[in-house]
Design an enzyme around this catalytic site. Structure first.
Site, PDB file in Angstrom:
ATOM      1  N   LYS A 176       0.925  -1.106  -0.136  1.00  0.00           N
ATOM      2  CA  LYS A 176      -0.173   0.029   0.133  1.00  0.00           C
ATOM      3  C   LYS A 176       1.086   1.219  -0.092  1.00  0.00           C
ATOM      4  O   LYS A 176       1.813   1.427   0.901  1.00  0.00           O
ATOM      5  CB  LYS A 176      -0.961  -0.199   1.208  1.00  0.00           C
ATOM      6  N   GLY A 227       3.827   3.216  11.013  1.00  0.00           N
ATOM      7  CA  GLY A 227       3.120   4.338  10.882  1.00  0.00           C
ATOM      8  C   GLY A 227       2.573   4.727  12.316  1.00  0.00           C
ATOM      9  O   GLY A 227       3.054   4.401  13.623  1.00  0.00           O
ATOM     10  N   SER A 228       1.600   5.440  12.234  1.00  0.00           N
ATOM     11  CA  SER A 228       0.947   5.967  13.630  1.00  0.00           C
ATOM     12  C   SER A 228       0.130   4.940  14.292  1.00  0.00           C
ATOM     13  O   SER A 228      -0.297   3.885  13.993  1.00  0.00           O
ATOM     14  CB  SER A 228      -0.124   7.026  13.258  1.00  0.00           C
ATOM     15  N   GLY A 231      -3.470   4.475  13.086  1.00  0.00           N
ATOM     16  CA  GLY A 231      -3.325   3.823  11.701  1.00  0.00           C
ATOM     17  C   GLY A 231      -3.328   2.398  12.147  1.00  0.00           C
ATOM     18  O   GLY A 231      -3.880   1.446  11.510  1.00  0.00           O
ATOM     19  N   GLY A 232      -2.215   1.889  13.070  1.00  0.00           N
ATOM     20  CA  GLY A 232      -2.066   0.476  13.570  1.00  0.00           C
ATOM     21  C   GLY A 232      -3.084   0.040  14.056  1.00  0.00           C
ATOM     22  O   GLY A 232      -3.635  -1.213  13.892  1.00  0.00           O
ATOM     23  N   GLU A 251       4.652  -1.508  13.497  1.00  0.00           N
ATOM     24  CA  GLU A 251       5.694  -0.602  14.166  1.00  0.00           C
ATOM     25  C   GLU A 251       4.904   0.851  14.373  1.00  0.00           C
ATOM     26  O   GLU A 251       4.634   1.310  13.411  1.00  0.00           O
ATOM     27  CB  GLU A 251       6.924  -0.372  13.347  1.00  0.00           C
ATOM     28  N   CYS A 285      11.201   7.278  13.991  1.00  0.00           N
ATOM     29  CA  CYS A 285      10.464   6.575  14.913  1.00  0.00           C
ATOM     30  C   CYS A 285      11.507   6.362  16.096  1.00  0.00           C
ATOM     31  O   CYS A 285      11.118   5.889  17.199  1.00  0.00           O
ATOM     32  CB  CYS A 285      10.122   5.083  14.403  1.00  0.00           C
ATOM     33  N   GLU A 372       3.599  10.212  22.255  1.00  0.00           N
ATOM     34  CA  GLU A 372       4.649  10.403  21.232  1.00  0.00           C
ATOM     35  C   GLU A 372       4.243  11.622  20.474  1.00  0.00           C
ATOM     36  O   GLU A 372       2.774  11.822  20.268  1.00  0.00           O
ATOM     37  CB  GLU A 372       4.817   9.530  20.205  1.00  0.00           C
TER      38      GLU A 372
END
Length: 501
Positions: A176, A227-228, A231-232, A251, A285, A372
């Protein structure tokens, strides 16, 4: 349509790309699945091809090396395409292409070593009566779905470690594309496909909805994501709705705590922090977002001076910039300002910002205060007694890294034990930015740093995400894989009757 923009100017770059429809996603996954059947049967190495008597053709290891060569050959056009979409600059992007090609070469070495199959043989015994058992890892029987990251247009994108490790394992991949660098993604795919035996081994889909269709597709056997946290979580929820839930290697967020103990050397400490904080406009990250320091006016002054000497720059996308600004507002509402770097000049530029608070106030604000803030922002927490640190550190969420600065190892004993439970990589007298692509690297951690802390997205062990074990009980010798035959024709490391050979 998916447009790409130059972060320096905010202006569009080239023509837009069409978003992928459900039919497009289905076609890409089905093509990958068909190509994957042949790819899984392709011998991992030249030696395996000779032993198996497979038809002439490149092994998987040779193909991975050809991909690496192709990336190096096209570095000029690749870095220029990425710079137009990311503003990361020639030096950074040339280095990242080299890192991407290096990942493919590493996995070629992993295949030739053969240890990744984790071959185990337990011979049958009469007393006690135990059958002959043999086990090894095989590729997942399906397509690897990969979500490209925003901050590394090569190393964590179409040419990244997820793709390299999945191909090495024997899986076809559908990526993606990240909205921030679609042109770079298309060019990367074109270069890589030119070195693959079947173009269908690497598919691309575009758009938020396409990502959802990819995760739900029945031929997708596992998903990798960088990603965020939101999103995860969204991907995890989609996987939970599948009739056959699949592994999810995500991650997500990480504050990467740094603990400066009283014995730490002060020379260069502040400059090292400021450099790590602002590297890549803080869009790493492994950015050091949380620093615990002794309540020392001289050290705080040095940190302030070092951060004030830094300059901001454009963030990768408007959405990332807006998220950073919201994060700063959250921190400013709870903490005192300590230092601010210079602003950048482009529409998407931001300034580095550092805030401060005492250890007791920080503890009262947990866990929200330690969330974060993706970008060049950090919290400096001051303490008076290092004995108070372990109880507070124990309350932190998981991170990719944790760092200790000290000259006396004995001083770090209890702190190091707490941090070992909180992070996937521990650093001594260094800074977390920069993740070496090596055999021993672990790039993962407890939630929310990752969804599967036993696995890594960087380094040789990343291949394990795309493998599943099979045990063979009293299986005919003629039908055993070469890796499990008695004479070990591939010469790979194996554990035989409990002994590693």
């Amino acid at each position: 349509m998916l447009h790409s923009y130059d972060p320096r100017t905010g202006e569009p770059v080239g023509d837009p790309f069409p978003l992928s429809s459900p039919a497009d996603v289905d076609a890409a996954v089905r093509a990958a699945h068909a190509a994957g059947r042949v790819w899984r049967a392709t011998p991992a190495t030249e030696r395996a091809r000779e032993v198996s008597g497979a038809p002439a053709g490149p092994s998987r290891a040779e193909v991975l090396e050809a991909v690496a060569d192709a990336l190096d050959k096209h570095v000029e056009e690749l870095w220029r395409a990425a710079d137009a979409e990311t503003a990361l600059g020639e030096v950074r992007l040339r280095g990242e292409v080299a890192r991407a090609s290096g990942q493919f070469r590493l996995f070629a070495r992993v295949l030739r070593d053969g240890g990744h199959v984790e071959a185990v043989i337990d011979h049958a015994t009469a007393e006690p009566p135990v059958p002959d058992l043999r086990r090894m890892n095989h590729p997942l029987p399906g397509v690897a779905g990969v979500f490209a990251a925003s901050n590394f247009p090569f190393a964590f994108s179409v040419a990244g470690g997820d793709v390299a490790s999945a191909l090495a394992a024997g899986c076809a991949v559908v990526v993606k594309v990240h909205d921030g660098h679609p042109r770079t993604s298309e060019l990367s795919a074109e270069v890589i496909r030119g070195a693959l035996p079947q173009p269908g081994l690497l598919g691309l889909v575009r758009g938020l909805e396409a990502g959802g269709h990819l995760v739900r597709h029945p031929d997708v056997a596992a998903v990798g994501f960088t990603g965020s946290i939101p999103g995860g979580k969204a991907i995890q929820a989609l996987i939970g709705e599948r009739p056959d839930p699949i592994p999810f290697y995500g991650e997500l967020g990480s504050v990467n705590p740094v603990v400066v103990l009283p014995s730490a050397g002060r020379d260069g400490l502040a400059r090292g922090f400021a450099a790590s904080l602002t590297l890549g406009v803080g869009q790493f990250c492994t950015n050091p977002g949380l620093v615990f320091v002794p309540d020392d006016a001289g050290l705080l002054d040095a940190l302030t001076e070092a951060v004030a000497a830094t300059a901001g720059g454009p963030m990768l996308t408007g959405r990332i910039r807006d998220g950073y600004v919201r994060g700063l507002d959250r921190l400013a509402g709870a903490l005192a300002p300590l230092a601010e770097g210079g602003p950048g000049e482009s529409p998407l530029s931001v300034a580095p910002r550092v805030f401060t608070t005492g250890l007791a106030a920080f503890a009262e604000g947990l866990p929200e205060i330690a969330q974060e803030c993706f970008g060049p922002a950090a919290i400096v927490v001051t303490y008076r007694d290092p004995a108070e640190l372990p109880a507070v550190l124990e309350r932190l969420e998981g991170s990719l890294t944790a760092t200790i600065h000290a000259t006396d190892p004995a001083e770090a004993g209890e702190v190091s034990e707490v941090l070992r439970r909180k992070a996937g990589r521990l650093i001594w007298n260094g800074w977390p930015t920069g993740v070496a692509v090596r055999w021993a690297m672990h790039h993962g951690g407890p939630w929310p740093a990752g969804t599967a802390p036993a696995h890594t997205s960087v380094g040789a062990a990343a291949i394990r995400r795309w493998l599943v074990p099979t045990a063979y009980q009293d299986w005919p010798a003629e039908l055993l894989p070469a890796e499990l035959r008695e004479d070990n024709p591939l010469g790979i490391p194996r554990r035989v009757d409990g002994v590693l050979a």
